[in-house]
Write an enzyme that holds these catalytic residues in place. Structure first.
Site, PDB file in Angstrom:
ATOM      1  N   LYS A  98      16.817  11.325   6.990  1.00 57.62           N
ATOM      2  CA  LYS A  98      16.371  10.876   8.312  1.00 57.62           C
ATOM      3  C   LYS A  98      16.735  11.964   9.302  1.00 57.62           C
ATOM      4  O   LYS A  98      17.916  12.345   9.394  1.00 57.62           O
ATOM      5  CB  LYS A  98      17.085   9.574   8.696  1.00 57.62           C
ATOM      6  N   ASP A 132      12.186  10.780   5.868  1.00 52.85           N
ATOM      7  CA  ASP A 132      11.899   9.389   6.224  1.00 52.85           C
ATOM      8  C   ASP A 132      11.242   9.382   7.603  1.00 52.85           C
ATOM      9  O   ASP A 132      11.414  10.327   8.382  1.00 52.85           O
ATOM     10  CB  ASP A 132      13.189   8.580   6.311  1.00 52.85           C
ATOM     11  N   GLN A 161       3.731   5.563   8.280  1.00 49.53           N
ATOM     12  CA  GLN A 161       3.809   4.092   8.354  1.00 49.53           C
ATOM     13  C   GLN A 161       2.448   3.494   8.685  1.00 49.53           C
ATOM     14  O   GLN A 161       1.896   3.719   9.769  1.00 49.53           O
ATOM     15  CB  GLN A 161       4.811   3.722   9.451  1.00 49.53           C
ATOM     16  N   ARG A 182       4.506   9.953   1.618  1.00 54.33           N
ATOM     17  CA  ARG A 182       4.931   8.601   1.213  1.00 54.33           C
ATOM     18  C   ARG A 182       4.312   7.615   2.193  1.00 54.33           C
ATOM     19  O   ARG A 182       4.585   7.665   3.392  1.00 54.33           O
ATOM     20  CB  ARG A 182       6.448   8.486   1.274  1.00 54.33           C
ATOM     21  N   LYS A 185       4.583   0.544   4.750  1.00 58.33           N
ATOM     22  CA  LYS A 185       4.033  -0.302   5.825  1.00 58.33           C
ATOM     23  C   LYS A 185       4.699   0.013   7.161  1.00 58.33           C
ATOM     24  O   LYS A 185       4.055   0.013   8.203  1.00 58.33           O
ATOM     25  CB  LYS A 185       4.241  -1.784   5.480  1.00 58.33           C
ATOM     26  N   GLY A 186       6.026   0.267   7.141  1.00 56.80           N
ATOM     27  CA  GLY A 186       6.754   0.531   8.384  1.00 56.80           C
ATOM     28  C   GLY A 186       7.779  -0.563   8.627  1.00 56.80           C
ATOM     29  O   GLY A 186       7.464  -1.754   8.470  1.00 56.80           O
ATOM     30  N   ALA A 187       8.994  -0.174   9.026  1.00 53.27           N
ATOM     31  CA  ALA A 187      10.121  -1.104   9.035  1.00 53.27           C
ATOM     32  C   ALA A 187      10.734  -1.355  10.412  1.00 53.27           C
ATOM     33  O   ALA A 187      11.723  -2.059  10.501  1.00 53.27           O
ATOM     34  CB  ALA A 187      11.201  -0.571   8.088  1.00 53.27           C
ATOM     35  N   THR A 224       5.556   0.669  -1.764  1.00 46.59           N
ATOM     36  CA  THR A 224       5.357  -0.741  -1.398  1.00 46.59           C
ATOM     37  C   THR A 224       5.811  -1.624  -2.556  1.00 46.59           C
ATOM     38  O   THR A 224       5.775  -1.206  -3.720  1.00 46.59           O
ATOM     39  CB  THR A 224       3.877  -1.035  -1.070  1.00 46.59           C
ATOM     40  N   ARG A 287      16.154  -4.565   5.776  1.00 41.45           N
ATOM     41  CA  ARG A 287      15.800  -5.286   4.537  1.00 41.45           C
ATOM     42  C   ARG A 287      15.787  -6.796   4.792  1.00 41.45           C
ATOM     43  O   ARG A 287      14.980  -7.533   4.241  1.00 41.45           O
ATOM     44  CB  ARG A 287      16.787  -4.968   3.397  1.00 41.45           C
TER      45      ARG A 287
END
Ligand SMILES: Cc1cc2nc3c(=O)[nH]c(=O)nc-3n(C[C@H](O)[C@H](O)[C@H](O)COP(=O)(O)OP(=O)(O)OC[C@H]3O[C@@H](n4cnc5c(N)ncnc54)[C@H](O)[C@@H]3O)c2cc1C
Length: 306
Positions: A98, A132, A161, A182, A185-187, A224, A287
């Site tokens: 990151k 990331d 994302q 990569r 979806k995106g977090a 995913t 998560r």
């Protein structure tokens, strides 16, 4: 709604202190994080690689506020990469970084210099680095750093994302440039002005982005756990004649492990994203936000504080 509340809590130091000291928290953490130190990361990687998985390792931590903290993260990645190489775990294992852990919020140049040092260490270890992607305010900066890194380290990858409205166009650019991308979806919690809000719109965007990447010249990494999107990924791989050396699936450590095993058994390249380190709070909260059912474990942790 619940997702927004949890993601807001992921940025609160008061909630962090409360959660970090709750007795059952470590049980919840161990479901998603392999341990605190470099040795834990190497042990987990050895086991996964022996079972046929590829791995990407994430040293947990983000949003550092001093250059010293950023240098410490860079040095940990160097130590990790040397350990992976000594243990014969490269190339199946690579690293995810990151930029905010390497100083992006202190100074973009600092993050670039640190990321370059990690890329050099990865080259020496015979493996690659993937950046990331964090919240949308960092997307341009991350893609600028990627472009610079790829001049000398063309295999450097990046996460994009699907929830961001801009991502189909970013996929087009990077697919043309032959990059490792990569797709996730995106977090993060993002405003409607920049991001699709409904899961239906995010899923549709994911499929459009996947089509662009699978038809393009780069190396798609389909990140995913969504069964429908995985099935579409398998279909596109057949359609575009992409074998296991030309695209991969990725999933997070601890999530849908049997599906991960199935993909390995079917002969796909399946890379598990393995987080380690003590700074697990932000990662854990994301998560939990993705799957509120995980809150049952978490509720026990909080209730047990009495
Ligand atoms: C390898 C990898 C790297 C990633 N890197 C980034 C990144 O750089 N930036 C970023 O913003 N996001 C990243 N993400 C997170 C991603 O954006 C999503 O938030 C996350 O993957 C959940 O989306 P999904 O595609 O699995 O679909 P969802 O619709 O969220 O989930 C589909 C199914 O997967 C299972 N599942 C999903 N999440 C969980 C969970 N937490 N616990 C238990 N089961 C779950 C459930 O069965 C669920 O029904 C990454 C994800 C992966 C797999």
């Amino acid at each position: 709604m619940l997702r927004s509340v949890i993601l807001a809590a992921s940025r609160s130091s008061r909630v962090e202190r409360f959660v970090a000291t709750a007795p059952y928290t470590s049980d919840v953490v161990h479901r998603f994080v392999v341990g605190g130190g470099t040795d834990d990361a190497l042990r987990a990687t050895r086991a996964l690689v022996a079972d046929g998985f590829a791995v990407t390792l994430d040293h947990l931590g983000e949003d550092v506020v001093t250059a010293e903290q950023a240098h410490a993260v860079r040095d940990e990645y160097r130590r990790l990469l040397a350990g992976l190489s000594d243990a014969g775990l490269t190339p199946p294992a690579e690293v995810s970084v990151k930029l905010s852990a390497l100083g992006q919020k202190v100074d973009e140049r600092l993050a670039y210099d640190n990321a370059l040092a990690v890329c050099q260490a990865a080259d020496a270890a015979g493996t690659t680095v993937t950046l990331d992607m964090e919240d949308h305010t960092t997307t341009d900066s991350t893609l600028d750093v990627l472009t610079e890194l790829r001049r000398d380290h063309p295999s450097t990858g990046v996460a994009l994302q699907a929830y961001l409205r801009r991502t189909e166009s970013d996929c087009r650019e990077l697919a043309r440039a032959g990059a490792r991308v990569r797709l996730c979806k995106g977090a993060y919690r993002e405003p409607e002005s920049v991001a699709h809000q409904s899961s239906r719109d995010v899923d549709r965007s994911y499929v459009r982005c996947m089509n662009v990447l699978m038809a393009g010249d780069g190396y798609p990494m389909l990140a995913t756990h969504d069964p429908r999107l995985i099935a579409i990924g398998e279909d596109r791989a057949r359609w575009f004649d992409r074998g296991p050396d030309r695209f991969e699936f990725q999933m997070l450590y601890g999530i849908r492990p049997q599906e991960q095993e199935r993909l390995v058994a079917e002969g796909y390249t399946m890379r598990t994203y393995v987080p380690y380190g003590d700074d697990w709070y932000g990662y854990l909260m994301r998560r939990l936000a993705e799957r509120p059912a995980n809150l049952i474990f978490f509720g026990r942790a909080l209730a047990s504080r009495g």
